[in-house]
Motif scaffolding. Structure first.
Motif, short mmCIF file in Angstrom:
data_model
loop_
_atom_site.label_atom_id
_atom_site.label_comp_id
_atom_site.label_asym_id
_atom_site.label_seq_id
_atom_site.Cartn_x
_atom_site.Cartn_y
_atom_site.Cartn_z
N GLY A 159 18.35 0.72 -2.03
CA GLY A 159 17.75 1.22 -2.48
C GLY A 159 16.62 0.84 -3.52
N GLY A 160 15.90 1.89 -4.21
CA GLY A 160 14.60 2.06 -4.54
C GLY A 160 14.08 3.54 -4.56
N LYS A 161 12.89 3.52 -5.04
CA LYS A 161 12.06 4.96 -4.72
C LYS A 161 12.36 5.72 -3.73
CE LYS A 161 9.90 3.84 -9.41
NZ LYS A 161 8.58 3.88 -10.30
N SER A 162 12.24 6.77 -3.27
CA SER A 162 11.27 6.95 -2.44
C SER A 162 9.98 6.92 -1.50
CB SER A 162 11.05 9.09 -2.70
OG SER A 162 12.62 9.14 -2.56
N ASN A 163 9.63 6.12 -0.34
CA ASN A 163 8.39 5.58 0.05
C ASN A 163 6.99 6.83 -0.75
OD1 ASN A 163 8.97 4.08 1.93
ND2 ASN A 163 9.90 5.49 2.49
N ARG A 164 5.89 6.38 -1.07
CA ARG A 164 4.60 7.11 -1.46
C ARG A 164 3.85 6.37 -1.04
NH1 ARG A 164 2.48 6.65 -5.84
NH2 ARG A 164 3.03 5.21 -7.09
N LYS A 210 -7.64 10.56 -6.66
CA LYS A 210 -6.91 9.87 -5.94
C LYS A 210 -4.87 10.27 -6.16
CE LYS A 210 -7.12 5.47 -7.20
NZ LYS A 210 -6.27 4.51 -8.78
N PHE A 211 -4.46 11.21 -5.32
CA PHE A 211 -3.47 11.97 -5.67
C PHE A 211 -2.55 11.30 -4.86
CE2 PHE A 211 -5.66 12.96 -1.77
CZ PHE A 211 -4.53 13.31 -0.61
N ASP A 212 -1.51 11.25 -4.32
CA ASP A 212 0.29 10.82 -4.04
C ASP A 212 1.01 11.39 -2.59
OD1 ASP A 212 0.77 8.84 -5.97
OD2 ASP A 212 2.13 10.12 -6.66
N ILE A 213 1.13 11.27 -0.71
CA ILE A 213 1.60 11.57 -0.44
C ILE A 213 3.43 11.15 -0.10
CG2 ILE A 213 -0.57 12.26 0.62
CD1 ILE A 213 -0.61 10.09 2.49
N THR A 214 4.16 12.16 0.33
CA THR A 214 4.91 11.23 0.24
C THR A 214 6.30 12.38 1.45
OG1 THR A 214 6.47 13.00 -1.35
CG2 THR A 214 5.42 11.25 -2.60
N ALA A 215 6.98 11.12 1.86
CA ALA A 215 7.95 12.77 2.42
C ALA A 215 8.07 13.90 2.49
CB ALA A 215 9.28 12.44 2.54
N SER A 232 -0.91 7.82 9.84
CA SER A 232 -0.72 6.46 9.26
C SER A 232 1.03 6.56 8.85
CB SER A 232 -1.88 5.30 9.18
OG SER A 232 -2.74 5.57 10.22
N PHE A 233 0.23 6.80 7.22
CA PHE A 233 1.59 7.19 6.88
C PHE A 233 3.06 8.26 7.32
CE2 PHE A 233 3.79 8.40 2.73
CZ PHE A 233 4.30 7.56 2.32
N LEU A 234 2.60 8.94 8.03
CA LEU A 234 3.95 9.73 8.40
C LEU A 234 4.22 8.66 10.03
CD1 LEU A 234 4.94 12.61 9.50
CD2 LEU A 234 3.30 13.03 11.15
N THR A 235 4.10 8.06 10.89
CA THR A 235 4.36 7.14 11.41
C THR A 235 5.17 6.73 10.74
OG1 THR A 235 2.81 7.55 13.10
CG2 THR A 235 3.95 5.56 13.33
N PHE A 236 4.84 5.37 9.88
CA PHE A 236 5.43 5.09 9.14
C PHE A 236 7.10 5.62 8.40
CE2 PHE A 236 6.47 3.31 4.57
CZ PHE A 236 7.01 2.33 4.53
N LEU A 237 7.00 6.55 8.26
CA LEU A 237 8.10 7.18 7.41
C LEU A 237 8.84 7.54 8.14
CD1 LEU A 237 6.82 9.36 5.20
CD2 LEU A 237 8.24 7.69 4.34
N ILE A 238 8.81 8.24 9.52
CA ILE A 238 9.23 8.53 10.54
C ILE A 238 10.10 7.55 11.09
CG2 ILE A 238 10.09 9.28 12.76
CD1 ILE A 238 7.63 11.50 12.14
N LEU A 239 9.95 5.87 11.24
CA LEU A 239 10.18 4.66 12.10
C LEU A 239 10.99 3.93 10.88
CD1 LEU A 239 7.31 3.58 14.31
CD2 LEU A 239 9.62 4.98 14.24
N SER A 240 10.64 4.49 9.38
CA SER A 240 10.98 3.50 8.53
C SER A 240 12.79 4.18 8.08
CB SER A 240 10.49 2.92 7.78
OG SER A 240 9.83 4.12 6.24
N SER A 241 12.53 5.16 7.79
CA SER A 241 13.39 5.66 6.78
C SER A 241 14.61 7.06 7.30
CB SER A 241 12.95 6.42 5.53
OG SER A 241 13.48 6.46 4.59
N TRP A 242 15.64 6.79 7.36
CA TRP A 242 16.61 7.73 8.22
C TRP A 242 16.29 9.28 7.43
CZ3 TRP A 242 19.47 9.15 12.25
CH2 TRP A 242 20.65 10.31 12.09
N ASN A 282 14.05 10.35 5.26
CA ASN A 282 12.73 11.04 4.97
C ASN A 282 12.06 11.82 5.75
OD1 ASN A 282 11.93 10.18 2.11
ND2 ASN A 282 11.28 7.77 2.62
N THR A 283 12.22 11.19 7.84
CA THR A 283 13.37 12.02 8.47
C THR A 283 13.45 13.29 8.21
OG1 THR A 283 13.41 9.79 9.82
CG2 THR A 283 13.01 11.43 11.14
N PHE A 284 14.62 13.49 7.79
CA PHE A 284 15.10 14.17 7.69
C PHE A 284 14.28 15.72 6.54
CE2 PHE A 284 18.73 12.41 9.68
CZ PHE A 284 19.33 13.68 10.05
N ARG A 285 13.48 14.94 5.73
CA ARG A 285 13.06 15.17 4.46
C ARG A 285 11.75 16.11 5.18
NH1 ARG A 285 14.33 10.51 0.87
NH2 ARG A 285 15.69 11.11 -0.05
#
Length: 560
Positions: free
Chosen positions: A20-25, A123-128, A158-168, A170-173
């Motif tokens: 659990g925890g916050k969404s990747n950002r 600064k700004f946040d990038i998320t799924a 880099s962050f797109l690859t990280f999200l796709i590989l690490s989170s089921w 977030n891949t759908f998001r």
């Protein structure tokens, strides 16, 4: 949760824990910014980059206008660099500011705002939720490493690859956000990468769907894993993304029946709106067009292996295809597949419900189409077993005959769909016809006669014949015919047993012919008299048989 995690030039990334925890950002900040903006201010539809130098570039994106600096934007974007420094005196200007219009920018003004923040070092946040459109926008603007190390393409990649590989999840998001930028997402392989990641996790990690759950739920899920744990998430995908995912899963060697079940799950979820007419958000012509395309895609992607999809699902898909008027060749594909499965089907497999009070409870037209397709192939299929299909059809007729809304034409078409020699016995057919007549008491004598045309005396059991002769729901002509034939049959038995009964077989037949020619038997009273005659013949036959047995016993005594 880890803070300050560095990933290929990304700053201040956050990663969720397995339980659990916050969404990747990730917080993105550009380095070596030539012009720093003190602030980015918005006034209605206008954006202003405030700095120590005046703005000299106006970028129009949709209905919004951005007042910016050439150096800040052109130093990061090769695309803007060409537009800013191209030669020509006829370019539009407002004072000292050059005006540029950006058309077809992926994500539109919302994501150009993030690009502006990046170019000014804010600064700004990038998320799924925004990574895919931002990645596409960066490619559109050509923000590559050739201009500056750590440019927006490399950071989002880099962050797109990280999200796709690490989170089921977030891949759908990410896949969901690509719907509005579909051409770019497809060309830049975002959809393919997400599909392959989903396929990999679905085939290798049965617990992937348990992320963001507590330890207890995670442990319970680990003990009750089944092949279809990923169906629900995949069924939320749009048809083009669903096709990509299924193709990726198929390439990994997943069982055909699992793929077929997943396709069925997706179809039942999305096509409930077609059959129920609930899709009111989209104009009807557009909705029908989208569903037509979806249906054709589903038929083309169905596994071809035997038993990979159920007969009932194929019939529902055929019903949808007929409603949506899909390609006739694809309709034939569905009809052929169901026809090949008929000999192994059960009655529930043929039940396809209709919607609406005015229609019959079940759609018999799709079953009728498949039966006709099956009959057309009988001559070329020597291994066919039409008697098994006939038994199935009679059971189906018995089930649907109770429906008051089932029309006589539909019922009669089903009865006559199979050839006469397909049935060894008409008992089950007679039961279905009797149920239909009971549910439709207002049929005329002519209609009832028409429905019963397939029933034949010699194809019914003795019990069924007796029921026919006492059934007031049947047409009078049929009842009369059965009573007469029963008399003939009884007379034949009498004469074959050596009885001295006066009416011979020939005399009986002569009487029958005479009665039919004169049309004297035309009311229920005469039928009842003939029934009594049959009963009398039965009792006499019993007496003859008992006498015969007594004579045989006496003969044995005399011999011994």
């Amino acid at each position: 949760m880890k803070k300050g995690f560095q990933l290929a030039g990304l700053d201040n990334c956050e990663s969720e824990s397995p339980l659990g925890g916050k969404s990747n950002r990730c917080v993105v900040v550009a380095a070596n910014v030539p012009i720093l903006a003190h602030s980015l201010e918005r006034t209605q539809r206008n954006w202003f980059a405030r700095s120590n130098s005046p703005t000299d570039l106006i970028v129009q994106v949709g209905d919004s206008t951005f007042h910016l600096h050439k150096l800040a934007m052109a130093s990061r974007s090769e695309y803007l660099n060409r537009l800013v420094f191209q030669r020509g005196s006829n370019r539009e200007r407002v004072g000292d500011s050059l005006i540029i219009q950006l058309k077809n920018l992926p994500g539109g003004k919302k994501y150009f705002e993030l690009v502006v923040k990046f170019c000014y070092g804010r600064k700004f946040d990038i998320t799924a939720a925004n990574i895919a459109p931002l990645y596409c926008a960066a490619h559109f603007l050509e923000m590559s490493e050739d201009l500056e190390q750590g440019n927006l393409i490399s950071k989002t990649e880099s962050f797109l690859t990280f999200l796709i590989l690490s989170s089921w999840k977030n891949t759908f998001r990410i896949l969901k956000t690509t719907e509005s930028i579909s051409p770019w997402a497809k060309d830049l392989q975002i959809v393919k990468r997400c599909s392959e990641a989903i396929a990999w996790k679905a085939c290798t990690n049965p617990n992937a769907s348990c992320e963001n759950e507590g330890p207890l739920k995670h442990a319970q899920a680990s003990n009750s894993v089944v092949d279809n744990w990923w169906f629900e998430d995949v069924s939320n995908l749009r048809i083009d993304h669903f096709v990509e995912v299924i193709q990726s899963i198929r390439r990994r060697g997943t069982k055909p029946e699992v793929i077929g079940s997943c396709i069925e799950h997706w179809t039942r979820k999305w096509f409930s709106q077609v059959t129920l007419g609930l899709d009111k958000d989209t104009p009807k012509p557009i909705t029908l067009h989208l569903h037509r395309i979806s249906t054709e895609c589903l038929v083309n992607m169905l596994p071809t292996e035997e038993n990979s999809v159920t007969c009932n699902f194929l019939l529902h898909l055929l019903k949808a295809g007929l409603m949506l008027k899909i390609n006739s060749e694809l309709l034939c594909v569905l009809e052929r597949r169901v026809a090949l499965m008929l000999e192994k089907c059960r009655v529930p497999d043929l039940l396809v419900k209709n919607q609406g009070e005015k229609h019959s409870l079940y759609d018999v037209t799709v079953v009728l189409r498949v039966l006709r397709f099956y009959v057309c192939g009988l001559s070329s299929n020597r291994s066919a077993k039409p008697h098994i299909v006939a038994r199935l059809v009679d059971g189906y007729l018995t089930h649907v005959a109770r429906d008051e809304n089932l029309t006589m034409e539909s019922f009669k078409s089903l009865v006559e769909a199979l050839p006469q020699n397909a049935r060894y016995c008409d008992d089950y057919l007679y039961r279905a016809i009797d149920m239909f007549l009971k549910a439709h008491p207002n049929l005329t004598e002519e209609d009832r006669t028409d429905i019963c045309r397939k029933l034949e005396y010699h194809r019914l059991s003795h019990e069924a014949r007796q029921h026919v002769m006492q059934n007031d729901r049947l047409p009078l002509k049929l009842t009369t015919e059965f009573v007469i034939l029963e008399q003939v049959n009884m007379a034949t038995l009498m004469t074959s047993n050596g009885s001295n009964y006066r009416r011979t077989n020939a005399q009986t037949i002569m009487r029958v012919n005479r009665d039919l020619e004169n049309r004297q038997i035309n009311n229920a009273k005469e039928i009842n008299m003939m029934r009594k005659d049959v009963e009398m013949i039965k009792s006499q036959l019993l007496e003859v048989n008992s006498c015969k047995i007594k004579l045989q016993k006496q003969l044995k005594r005399c011999i011994y």
